[in-house]
Design an enzyme around this catalytic site. Structure first.
Site, PDB file in Angstrom:
ATOM      1  CG  HIS A 181      17.928 -54.717 -42.468  1.00  0.00           C
ATOM      2  ND1 HIS A 181      19.212 -54.345 -42.139  1.00  0.00           N
ATOM      3  CD2 HIS A 181      17.241 -53.566 -42.706  1.00  0.00           C
ATOM      4  CE1 HIS A 181      19.301 -53.015 -42.162  1.00  0.00           C
ATOM      5  NE2 HIS A 181      18.127 -52.522 -42.517  1.00  0.00           N
ATOM      6  CB  CYS A 190      23.174 -59.630 -41.823  1.00  0.00           C
ATOM      7  SG  CYS A 190      23.759 -57.932 -41.945  1.00  0.00           S
TER       8      CYS A 190
END
Length: 436
Positions: free
Chosen positions: A118, A160
């Site tokens: 992430h 991301c």
């Protein structure tokens, strides 16, 4: 191949771990030796009770097992920032736990890093705390370069806002070439997700891979990497990850650093499967497009939703899944609303939200003062509980608070007022979040 040191990294979530296992198999098939590969992986998926195929990890719907044979150099709590930096710098004394293997590279060696986790503006995820901040990574890369312990380095990052790790930070003269799954302001995308096309096998409730990662690995699985250049692979991956440049459920793959290195063959960094010797790259080559994808930040919602749908009616498992889904949705709503209200109060107007969401011009780093950003994260955590994986999206807001010159004391007072009565959920605890 014995002059090249190889280094892999990635941990959180089934798709990310599958990406790392897949990358390892690409390199083994390419002729790399385990002694030149370092694997960081939390390793809680293969034998997790919710894995429908015990001991097996797949990265595509009809894919083979990728878990078998993967070295477990650093697993569990040994997957942390300190060990990552120590291993990259070749500092055996600084390593704590794990296999003790480090990148013992010299001035003629080539290094490849694949990081899959992430992310958020200026930060990369870890299953332990603290997470990895962009300024700290760049500092370590500069130190590695100053030690004259590699000839060239390639970094691929799946996360991301991963472009923010290098935007305005990575020098062009350190012999480092990096590509990222997304630019500095957008999410990356999960693929092979339940309910999408193509879907994983019916027994799976989660996405199997990530669009950028599966793209470069699918390319590496089928082409002769002795003739394909890094730039050619970048262009193929960019086209597939952007969904043929429509960016409909896709992202902008970016490149940073010493771009001249992209003229080198991929083989130099990850080897090449000899069975592909006749599959030479040509300009008309393309990767098969997948039809639909899931915003990576929503991948956990997909998992809990399908877990709820497929659990037996009236069972405790269904009730638990419902509670988990409601908890995560409640946490997201509370977190978003808290950050918005903090912005309004700090800047004493509705324009506060606009200030929080300000995106700096291309070429500028996220923050002027990274120490301030880390302090603001700690301040937010103290009063509003920790940011979760989802909450990493708000790192830009916290950076903009610093960039606007807001003092810690002001941030602390406003955060305390805003978050005074927010109830705790499992997703707002430190276990689900991260610390600076």
């Amino acid at each position: 191949m014995n002059q090249t040191t190889w280094f892999l990294f990635g941990m959180f979530g089934l798709a990310f771990k599958a990406d790392v296992c897949h990358a390892y198999q690409v390199m083994k098939n390419g002729g790399l030796r385990d002694e030149n590969i370092v694997v960081f992986m939390y390793d809680d998926i293969a034998y997790n009770e919710e894995n429908p195929r015990q001991g097996i990890i797949i990265n595509r719907p009809e894919g083979d097992d990728l878990y078998a044979g993967v070295p477990k150099d650093y697993v569990g709590d040994n997957v942390n920032v300190d060990n990552f930096f120590a291993v990259l710098l070749g500092d055996k004394k600084a390593v704590c736990g794990g296999s003790g293997k480090v990148v013992e590279s010299g001035p003629n060696d080539h290094i490849f890093i694949f990081y899959s986790d992430h992310g958020g503006p200026g930060v990369l995820g870890m299953p332990t705390y603290p997470y990895l901040y962009a300024d700290d990574l760049i500092s370590v890369l500069k130190k590695k370069h100053a030690s004259n312990s590699y000839k060239s380095m390639v970094i691929y990052i799946e996360a991301c806002e991963s472009g923010s790790i290098f935007e305005g930070l990575l020098p062009a003269d350190t012999a480092i070439y990096a590509t990222t799954a997304s630019n500095a302001v957008e999410s990356s995308w999960g693929t092979y997700c339940p309910g999408e096309s193509p879907s994983p096998p019916a027994e799976y409730w989660t996405c199997l891979g990530d669009l950028y990662s599966t793209s470069w690995m699918d390319d590496s699985d089928i082409l002769n990497l002795r003739t394909e250049t890094l730039k050619q692979q970048y262009e193929l991956v960019k086209k597939r990850t952007s969904v043929d440049y429509t960016y409909n459920q896709g992202s902008h793959v970016m490149q940073y650093g010493q771009l001249g290195l992209n003229s080198e063959n991929v083989f130099r960094y990850i080897g090449s499967n000899p069975t592909n010797d006749n599959s030479t790259f040509i300009e008309d080559n393309s990767l098969t497009f997948t039809q639909s994808h899931v915003n990576q930040r929503d991948a956990d919602l997909i998992y809990y939703w399908h877990k709820f749908l497929k659990s037996p009616k009236g069972s405790s498992k269904k009730l638990d899944a419902r509670k988990e889904l409601l908890d995560i949705m409640t946490h997201r709503l509370q977190l978003d609303n808290s950050v918005k209200l903090i912005g309004k109060l700090l800047f004493r107007s509705e324009k506060g939200i606009e200030i929080l969401n300000t995106v700096r011009p291309s070429g500028m780093p996220l923050a002027d003062h990274w120490a301030c950003l880390k302090l603001m994260v700690r301040t937010f955590k103290t009063h509003c509980r920790s940011l979760s994986q989802y909450g990493m999206k708000h790192m830009r807001s916290l950076a903009n608070i610093c960039n606007a010159g807001i003092e810690k004391e002001t941030m602390a007072k406003v955060s305390a007022d805003v978050c005074d009565h927010i109830p705790s959920t499992p997703w707002s605890t430190l276990h689900r979040g991260f610390s600076a």
